[in-house]
Design a protein around this motif. Sequence first.
Motif, short mmCIF file in Angstrom:
data_model
loop_
_atom_site.label_atom_id
_atom_site.label_comp_id
_atom_site.label_asym_id
_atom_site.label_seq_id
_atom_site.Cartn_x
_atom_site.Cartn_y
_atom_site.Cartn_z
N ASN A 1 -45.37 33.31 40.50
CA ASN A 1 -45.02 32.03 40.66
C ASN A 1 -45.89 31.32 41.58
N THR A 2 -46.51 31.75 42.65
CA THR A 2 -47.52 31.47 43.64
C THR A 2 -48.97 31.39 43.09
N ALA A 3 -49.34 31.65 42.01
CA ALA A 3 -50.43 31.51 41.56
C ALA A 3 -51.07 30.10 41.72
N ILE A 4 -51.28 29.29 42.52
CA ILE A 4 -51.61 27.96 42.73
C ILE A 4 -52.98 27.95 43.24
N THR A 5 -53.67 27.19 42.13
CA THR A 5 -55.03 26.82 42.63
C THR A 5 -54.96 25.62 43.40
N ILE A 6 -55.55 25.75 44.54
CA ILE A 6 -55.63 24.35 45.53
C ILE A 6 -57.29 23.90 45.29
N ASP A 7 -57.37 22.72 44.75
CA ASP A 7 -58.57 22.07 44.27
C ASP A 7 -59.27 21.71 45.75
N GLY A 8 -60.42 20.94 45.69
CA GLY A 8 -61.38 20.50 46.83
C GLY A 8 -60.34 19.41 47.66
N GLY A 9 -59.59 18.75 47.11
CA GLY A 9 -58.97 17.67 47.57
C GLY A 9 -57.83 18.08 48.62
N GLY A 10 -57.66 19.33 48.58
CA GLY A 10 -56.44 19.84 49.33
C GLY A 10 -54.97 19.24 49.26
N PHE A 11 -54.69 18.70 50.31
CA PHE A 11 -53.52 17.93 50.25
C PHE A 11 -53.33 16.51 49.90
N SER A 12 -54.68 15.80 49.42
CA SER A 12 -54.67 14.64 49.69
C SER A 12 -54.01 14.03 48.23
N HIS A 13 -54.02 15.17 47.27
CA HIS A 13 -53.40 14.84 46.07
C HIS A 13 -51.81 14.80 45.81
N PHE A 14 -51.22 15.25 46.95
CA PHE A 14 -49.83 15.38 47.06
C PHE A 14 -48.85 14.08 46.77
N SER A 15 -47.87 14.05 46.21
CA SER A 15 -47.15 12.95 46.04
C SER A 15 -46.41 12.80 47.34
N PHE A 16 -46.43 11.60 48.12
CA PHE A 16 -45.83 11.34 49.37
C PHE A 16 -44.38 11.79 49.43
N PRO A 17 -43.57 11.23 48.63
CA PRO A 17 -42.23 11.27 48.82
C PRO A 17 -41.69 12.95 48.44
N LEU A 18 -42.57 13.51 47.45
CA LEU A 18 -42.08 14.90 47.13
C LEU A 18 -42.31 15.66 48.18
N ALA A 19 -43.76 15.73 48.64
CA ALA A 19 -44.15 16.55 49.71
C ALA A 19 -43.24 16.39 51.13
N ALA A 20 -43.21 14.99 51.30
CA ALA A 20 -42.48 14.55 52.69
C ALA A 20 -41.12 15.16 52.78
N GLY A 21 -40.36 15.20 51.46
CA GLY A 21 -38.99 15.46 51.26
C GLY A 21 -38.63 16.80 51.44
N ILE A 22 -39.39 17.80 50.83
CA ILE A 22 -39.53 19.11 50.73
C ILE A 22 -39.77 19.55 52.46
N PHE A 23 -40.91 19.23 52.93
CA PHE A 23 -41.27 19.78 54.36
C PHE A 23 -40.11 19.30 55.29
#
Length: 385
Positions: A266-288
């Motif tokens: 479940n951590t086999a996550i591919t991180i593309d060249g955009g890094g964190f730029s593609h994150f959905s702000f409310p989702l990422a911010a809510g978790i962090f």
Amino acid sequence: MVSKLFQKFLHGQTSGGILLIICTILSLLIANSVLADSYQHFWHLDLFGHSLAHWINDGLMAIFFFLIGLELKREMLVGELSDVKKAILPIFAAVGGMLVPAGIFAALNYGTDTINGFGIPMATDIAFAVAVITMLGKRVPMSLKVFLTALAVIDDLGAIIVIALFYPNPELPFDLTQFGIAMGIFIALIGLNKLKVKSIIPYIIGGIAVWWFMLHSGIHATIAGVLVAFTIPFNKDQTKSLCAKVEHALHLPVAFIILPLFALANTAITIDGGGFSHFSFPLAAGIFFGLVVGKPIGVTLASYIAVKLGLCELPTAVNFKRVFGAGLLAGIGFTMSIFVSMLAFKDPQYVNEAKLMILVASVVAAISGFFYLKMTLTTRQDFSD
């Protein structure tokens, strides 16, 4: 005196937590290498009609939840949760450490299609949290380790309740007949307990049946693990307790096989060249912010309220500064948070974003908790608030 079983539990959680870290790093490295496609394909291989990852998440993880149930039962009968006065502090701390992160996530994601992830930052990974606090060595008072462990165990119970109430099986509608059969078998197992049947075989057969019917009822099958755990006979004499024997037998396979497999799958996550730029702000911010900020605030504030109301006292060698440090480590969500994220979202992009942010937030929580406690846990015992 801290029981030998608890000391073995701490040692097992520490070793398991370190192995989880290694497996997570390895999985991320492979998922972002030339072997990425083969690695992803491996976890989706069909095995008896389901993917390998599906069997791990719905099958093997039921055993993990079964172990959590056994640990909860032990703590409630002879451990830190058996004394109401002692149990009040970690109960308040755990509840505060769940409600505040969920509130932060809900506030940031209100009105969006990611609001269903409110349960993600509510969880604590006991193996990681105990592993980090153990790395601080003998400077950590045992009372603080016990407090953090009790908090995490209650947190696990809260996560189980949240999963049962808010995260049904996304692939199946609720089936009352299947659920009724599962509950009927569960009641029969309780009957075996009352009849003092001490052979593990009928409990294994009945447990598998409960899991099977729960799996097809629309309620997540891992809940069956917790229910069956509470039917296993318990004896205060650990040498005669079937519950203690089963718990002891499961610690190693869960810590060194099941959870590492879960991490790898479940951590086999591919991180593309955009890094964190593609994150959905409310989702990422809510978790962090839920895990890194909400957890320590919720744990400390709820503990402070419980003590000031006179409902309980802080344990020896524990003050509110140290409670805050334990709260930071409680922000290590990992296993349970990843598990909830897969139940919360159907969109694979949201699931991957959630998993990656859980990893980031858990690392930040671990590092901040480690160094904060390292600064506050001096050789001089200071119990001022």
